[in-house]
Design an enzyme around this catalytic site. Structure first.
Site, mmCIF file in Angstrom:
data_model
loop_
_atom_site.group_PDB
_atom_site.id
_atom_site.type_symbol
_atom_site.label_atom_id
_atom_site.label_comp_id
_atom_site.label_asym_id
_atom_site.label_seq_id
_atom_site.Cartn_x
_atom_site.Cartn_y
_atom_site.Cartn_z
ATOM 1 N N HIS A 19 0.724 -1.389 -0.205
ATOM 2 C CA HIS A 19 0.027 -0.004 -0.208
ATOM 3 C C HIS A 19 0.714 0.936 -0.300
ATOM 4 O O HIS A 19 0.142 2.055 -0.535
ATOM 5 C CB HIS A 19 -0.834 -0.002 1.645
ATOM 6 C CG HIS A 19 -2.268 -0.802 0.997
ATOM 7 N ND1 HIS A 19 -2.467 -1.757 2.080
ATOM 8 C CD2 HIS A 19 -2.801 -1.930 0.025
ATOM 9 C CE1 HIS A 19 -3.350 -2.683 1.850
ATOM 10 N NE2 HIS A 19 -3.927 -2.085 0.425
ATOM 11 N N HIS A 42 -8.637 -7.666 -7.515
ATOM 12 C CA HIS A 42 -8.793 -8.454 -6.016
ATOM 13 C C HIS A 42 -8.972 -7.986 -4.721
ATOM 14 O O HIS A 42 -8.459 -7.598 -3.937
ATOM 15 C CB HIS A 42 -7.649 -9.928 -5.419
ATOM 16 C CG HIS A 42 -7.742 -10.287 -7.364
ATOM 17 N ND1 HIS A 42 -7.056 -10.744 -8.028
ATOM 18 C CD2 HIS A 42 -7.572 -12.145 -7.072
ATOM 19 C CE1 HIS A 42 -7.259 -11.159 -9.078
ATOM 20 N NE2 HIS A 42 -7.415 -12.750 -8.229
ATOM 21 N N SER A 101 -7.311 -1.851 -0.823
ATOM 22 C CA SER A 101 -6.418 -1.250 -1.669
ATOM 23 C C SER A 101 -7.463 -0.127 -2.286
ATOM 24 O O SER A 101 -6.836 0.885 -2.837
ATOM 25 C CB SER A 101 -5.743 -2.225 -3.238
ATOM 26 O OG SER A 101 -4.702 -2.688 -2.367
ATOM 27 N N ASP A 144 -14.461 -12.818 -11.377
ATOM 28 C CA ASP A 144 -13.167 -13.252 -11.984
ATOM 29 C C ASP A 144 -12.412 -12.007 -11.662
ATOM 30 O O ASP A 144 -12.455 -11.668 -13.062
ATOM 31 C CB ASP A 144 -13.227 -14.699 -13.063
ATOM 32 C CG ASP A 144 -11.140 -14.407 -12.621
ATOM 33 O OD1 ASP A 144 -10.723 -14.212 -13.632
ATOM 34 O OD2 ASP A 144 -11.330 -15.894 -11.971
ATOM 35 N N GLY A 145 -11.645 -10.916 -10.835
ATOM 36 C CA GLY A 145 -10.596 -9.807 -12.070
ATOM 37 C C GLY A 145 -9.784 -10.468 -12.748
ATOM 38 O O GLY A 145 -9.204 -9.088 -13.527
ATOM 39 N N ASP A 165 -3.170 -8.495 -7.258
ATOM 40 C CA ASP A 165 -3.620 -9.294 -5.958
ATOM 41 C C ASP A 165 -3.866 -10.237 -5.450
ATOM 42 O O ASP A 165 -4.781 -10.373 -4.469
ATOM 43 C CB ASP A 165 -3.813 -7.916 -5.121
ATOM 44 C CG ASP A 165 -3.183 -8.310 -3.601
ATOM 45 O OD1 ASP A 165 -2.579 -9.219 -2.894
ATOM 46 O OD2 ASP A 165 -4.016 -8.000 -2.734
#
Length: 282
Positions: A19, A42, A101, A144-145, A165
């Protein structure tokens, strides 16, 4: 496949590195007035209570953000990160919450920027949607990313910061992540791609990173922190970011960050190390 919940690990040493670097990359990109899109593959739940059952069970945040919380001697790059976490806690002296995030990026969006965030876990997706509500700058997608990333590039802004991520719960994740990142780059070669990775079994991680290194893509930077030496025992010994097209000066800023973080976050029992290396140059 859907057992992973980031709440167990929120605010740990890997989150601190991820981060802090993410905020610096965003800040550097925002030096240009033109809008950009932030894509999170994600996203998790958006934010986390550090007193709930997930965080209390592991207590990982105590050896991450907990070690920085009361410090006032950090370099400017880390101070920005700490200020954002404090803002998420509504400037309270008590560390009770940790921003994921998307929450960190959201706090720094300009009017001309937007966010596209993905989450597959239904419980986290619901929390994410509730957190952002009807914010017109944010679009939450349940799914699903990695598939979502390929559908989202190239963005209309032609400027973008992508965070990948995944949980790496299954071995095939490593291969799939590398394959997807290469495909996304071929569709949107000017984007900034940040891939977070764990080191649990070094050989497995390096196989994924080698595939990226040998892909023909230029400008690939590794930023990695190990809190203890590699081991065959269960557990993460290091974590890092593999960045394609890092903004100018991010490498130097990362060196400053890690020089400070290493003695603060390394295991008390064993020495760790860090590296900021251009794995592929111009």
């Amino acid at each position: 496949m859907l057992s992973y919940r980031h709440g167990y690990h929120a605010g740990n040493y890997a989150d601190v590195l991820k981060h802090a670097v993410l905020l610096q990359a965003l800040t550097l990109l925002q030096k240009k007035d033109k809008g950009l899109v932030y894509i999170d593959t994600h996203a998790g739940a958006g934010g986390y209570s550090l007193s709930d059952e997930f965080s209390e069970k592991t207590g990982e945040f105590r050896d991450g953000i907990g070690r920085l919380w009361q410090r006032d001697d950090l370099p400017e790059s880390l101070q920005l990160y700490l200020e954002n976490v404090r803002h998420f806690n509504e400037s309270s002296d008590e560390l009770g919450f940790y921003p994921g995030s998307p929450a960190l990026v959201d706090m720094n969006l300009r009017p001309q920027d937007r966010m596209l965030i993905h989450e597959l876990h239904p419980s986290d997706q619901q929390l994410l949607t509730e957190y952002f509500g009807k914010d017109p700058q944010v679009k939450c997608i349940e799914g699903d990313g990695l598939h979502g990333l390929l559908a989202a590039v190239p963005p209309k802004e032609r400027r973008g910061l992508v965070l990948i991520d995944p949980s790496y719960e299954i071995k095939s994740d490593y291969e799939l992540v590398a394959e997807t990142l290469i495909k996304a780059y071929r569709k949107f070669a000017t984007g900034v791609y940040m891939l977070w990775y764990p080191v649990v079994h070094r050989q497995q991680t390096e196989a994924m990173l080698s595939r990226l290194r040998e892909s023909g893509i230029r400008r690939q930077l590794r930023i990695e922190q190990a809190i203890k030496p590699d081991s065959e025992e269960f557990g993460m010994t290091a974590a890092g970011l593999w960045i394609i097209n890092p903004p100018w000066q991010l490498d130097e800023i990362a060196k400053e960050m890690l020089a400070t973080l290493q003695p603060l976050l390394a295991s008390d029992a064993e020495p760790g190390n860090y590296r900021v290396v251009w794995e592929v140059g111009e």
